[in-house]
Design an enzyme around this catalytic site. Structure first.
Site, mmCIF file in Angstrom:
data_model
loop_
_atom_site.group_PDB
_atom_site.id
_atom_site.type_symbol
_atom_site.label_atom_id
_atom_site.label_comp_id
_atom_site.label_asym_id
_atom_site.label_seq_id
_atom_site.Cartn_x
_atom_site.Cartn_y
_atom_site.Cartn_z
ATOM 1 N N ALA A 11 63.375 1.056 5.972
ATOM 2 C CA ALA A 11 63.361 0.833 7.423
ATOM 3 C C ALA A 11 64.775 0.630 7.957
ATOM 4 C CB ALA A 11 62.496 -0.380 7.754
ATOM 5 N N ARG A 17 67.215 10.282 17.139
ATOM 6 C CA ARG A 17 66.394 11.242 17.908
ATOM 7 C C ARG A 17 65.417 10.544 18.847
ATOM 8 N NH1 ARG A 17 64.152 15.205 13.366
ATOM 9 N NH2 ARG A 17 64.748 13.466 11.992
ATOM 10 N N ASN A 171 57.242 18.704 0.559
ATOM 11 C CA ASN A 171 57.467 17.316 0.150
ATOM 12 C C ASN A 171 57.140 16.392 1.320
ATOM 13 O OD1 ASN A 171 58.336 14.922 -0.882
ATOM 14 N ND2 ASN A 171 60.476 15.518 -1.133
ATOM 15 N N LYS A 332 44.275 -15.697 35.451
ATOM 16 C CA LYS A 332 45.302 -16.027 34.466
ATOM 17 C C LYS A 332 45.072 -17.465 34.023
ATOM 18 C CE LYS A 332 49.045 -17.883 35.070
ATOM 19 N NZ LYS A 332 49.616 -19.260 34.820
ATOM 20 N N ASN A 357 30.487 -19.967 43.624
ATOM 21 C CA ASN A 357 30.788 -18.669 44.230
ATOM 22 C C ASN A 357 32.183 -18.725 44.852
ATOM 23 O OD1 ASN A 357 29.555 -15.944 45.386
ATOM 24 N ND2 ASN A 357 30.736 -16.917 47.019
ATOM 25 N N TYR A 367 51.484 -22.432 41.567
ATOM 26 C CA TYR A 367 52.907 -22.490 41.244
ATOM 27 C C TYR A 367 53.692 -23.024 42.439
ATOM 28 C CZ TYR A 367 57.467 -20.775 39.522
ATOM 29 O OH TYR A 367 58.760 -20.663 39.092
ATOM 30 N N SER A 385 35.510 -17.431 52.228
ATOM 31 C CA SER A 385 36.567 -16.424 52.175
ATOM 32 C C SER A 385 37.886 -16.964 52.724
ATOM 33 C CB SER A 385 36.146 -15.193 52.982
ATOM 34 O OG SER A 385 34.992 -14.608 52.424
ATOM 35 N N ARG A 420 40.545 -26.063 59.973
ATOM 36 C CA ARG A 420 40.717 -24.992 60.949
ATOM 37 C C ARG A 420 41.286 -25.579 62.232
ATOM 38 N NH1 ARG A 420 34.864 -22.478 60.765
ATOM 39 N NH2 ARG A 420 34.886 -21.518 58.707
#
Length: 438
Positions: A11, A17, A171, A332, A357, A367, A385, A420
């Site tokens: 290795a 190439r 070979n 995540k 839900n 974060y 939502s 709100r």
């Protein structure tokens, strides 16, 4: 495992190439460096594996130690840095190594498709067993002349006669030596050639000239395919991917248009699982009795009895059980059990429990610019939502969060949380703003 076999993996090369600053052997196929596969298959056969390094040796060694720490610590794998300046070439690479066992198999690290089942076939009492390919055309390869089942001559293409050029036995570049023969004859190699290198093929000539037994082993071109360019890298990956998917298909996984699916080495799939077209499974993803829909990605996460996508992204550290993840949802380090998140949400660094839900456009704001913080959501919570959950925050069981809310404090069981501003309507303002008549 063969108790009498040592393995040397070459290795050391730069791989010019490949046209890359990364060492050739660290270019990846199905998520792992090429050298990883050579070592992995070698360890199935031997407890004495030596990896010969030179180009960016410390980088290559560090990479392999991250995968094979236990084997390095126990001495099953040894790294040797080649004296390339004084002893270049394949023969020079093997000098100075003392294998432990009676037989020594010499492999090239740029053959990532090699399998232990193929290497086992080198078993023979011959002093040298050399791999050969039976090709329709051996153009570009060294030729191997075989008579009465033994190798009697090898010749490079540039040195071959017209009759030798017609030979289609080539070979393949892998050799098994009696270790005693190898150690006795390596010091006899010279570099009296145009490249000023020490060639391992000269050992074959020495054995022929000494009338020692030298047997050919016909091998599969696919398994012994060398990778010297990014074109060949891509070709090898297609073969490797087909192997991975073939095994999962045999085990009962359903795949829609498998040629469009990418599955890395290390992925596990169990039970009645379905992968639709365009699915990507990375690192140590584990899929159990689940349906991964079109163009979704799962990375280093566990999906159990769930459906994901289409076009969802499950990032590392997520665990989903009995959960529905819809389109354009990203997770995540999210542990979700019995959750519905239908669309357009980001759920990071969170725990969400059954019956909850998650409404469209929900974001866990995990974060703060310096640290990551956790969001915990209990059972039977309805998140409306366009909700922002600013971590660290805990939402207890049986909570209703109104659409459009920004939650910055813990919410207790059974509550309604709503943030709100009052709706204000100014009649006729449109006409005033644009200067138009009603």
């Amino acid at each position: 495992m063969k108790k009498n076999l040592s393995i040397i993996i070459l290795a050391a090369g730069a791989g010019t190439r490949m046209k890359s600053s990364l060492p050739k052997v660290l270019h990846k196929i199905s998520g792992k460096p090429m050298l990883y596969y050579s070592i992995l298959e070698s360890l199935k056969l031997s407890d004495d594996v030596t990896v010969v390094l030179y180009h960016q040796a410390s980088l290559v060694q560090k990479s392999m130690e991250s995968y094979f720490k236990e084997e390095v610590d126990t001495g099953k794998i040894t790294f040797v840095i080649q004296d390339h300046k004084n002893y270049p070439g394949t023969g020079g690479a093997v000098m100075g190594i003392t294998p432990k066992h009676e037989k020594t198999l010499v492999l090239n690290a740029d053959m990532p498709l090699i399998q232990a089942s193929e290497l086992e076939k080198f078993e023979s009492d011959a002093v040298i067993v050399m791999s050969v390919l039976e090709l329709e055309s051996a153009d570009g390869y060294g030729r191997v002349v075989i008579e009465n089942g033994s190798v009697v001559k090898i010749v490079e293409q540039k040195d071959a006669s017209e009759s030798e050029l017609s030979i289609c036995t080539a070979n393949a570049g892998i050799y098994q030596f009696e270790t005693q023969f190898l150690l006795q004859n390596l010091p006899k190699l010279n570099n009296n050639n145009a490249q000023k290198e020490y060639y391992i093929t000269d050992l074959v000539e020495m054995a022929i000239n000494a009338n020692l037994s030298l047997k050919p082993l016909i091998v599969s071109e696919e398994n012994f395919k060398g990778v010297n360019s990014k074109v060949e890298l891509s070709q090898a990956e297609v073969i490797h991917q087909n192997r991975i998917k073939h095994e999962f298909l045999k085990a009962g996984v359903i795949m829609r248009l498998p040629d469009t699916i990418y599955i890395e080495h290390g992925v596990e799939i169990e039970g009645e699982s379905v992968l639709e077209n365009g699915v990507t499974l990375l690192e140590n993803a584990k899929i159990i009795n689940s349906h991964i829909k079109t163009n979704s990605m799962v990375q280093d996460s566990v999906i159990e009895n769930s459906d994901v996508g289409p076009m969802a992204r499950i990032r590392p550290g997520s665990y989903l059980k009995n959960t529905h993840i819809g389109n354009f949802v990203e997770t995540k380090k999210a542990h979700l059990t019995g959750v519905k998140a239908g669309h357009l949400s980001y759920l990071g660094d969170c725990e969400i429990n059954e019956g909850t839900n998650i409404g469209c456009g929900t974001i866990t704001c995990n974060y703060d610019g310096i640290n990551k913080h956790k969001t915990i959501i209990g059972k039977n919570v309805f998140v409306g939502s366009d909700t922002q959950l600013v971590a660290p925050v805990t939402i207890e069981d049986d909570v209703l969060i109104a659409a459009g809310s920004t939650i910055t404090r813990n919410v207790h069981k059974g509550s309604l949380a709503i943030t709100r501003a009052p709706l204000k309507i100014i009649a006729g303002y449109f006409y005033k703003f644009f200067g138009k008549k009603q």
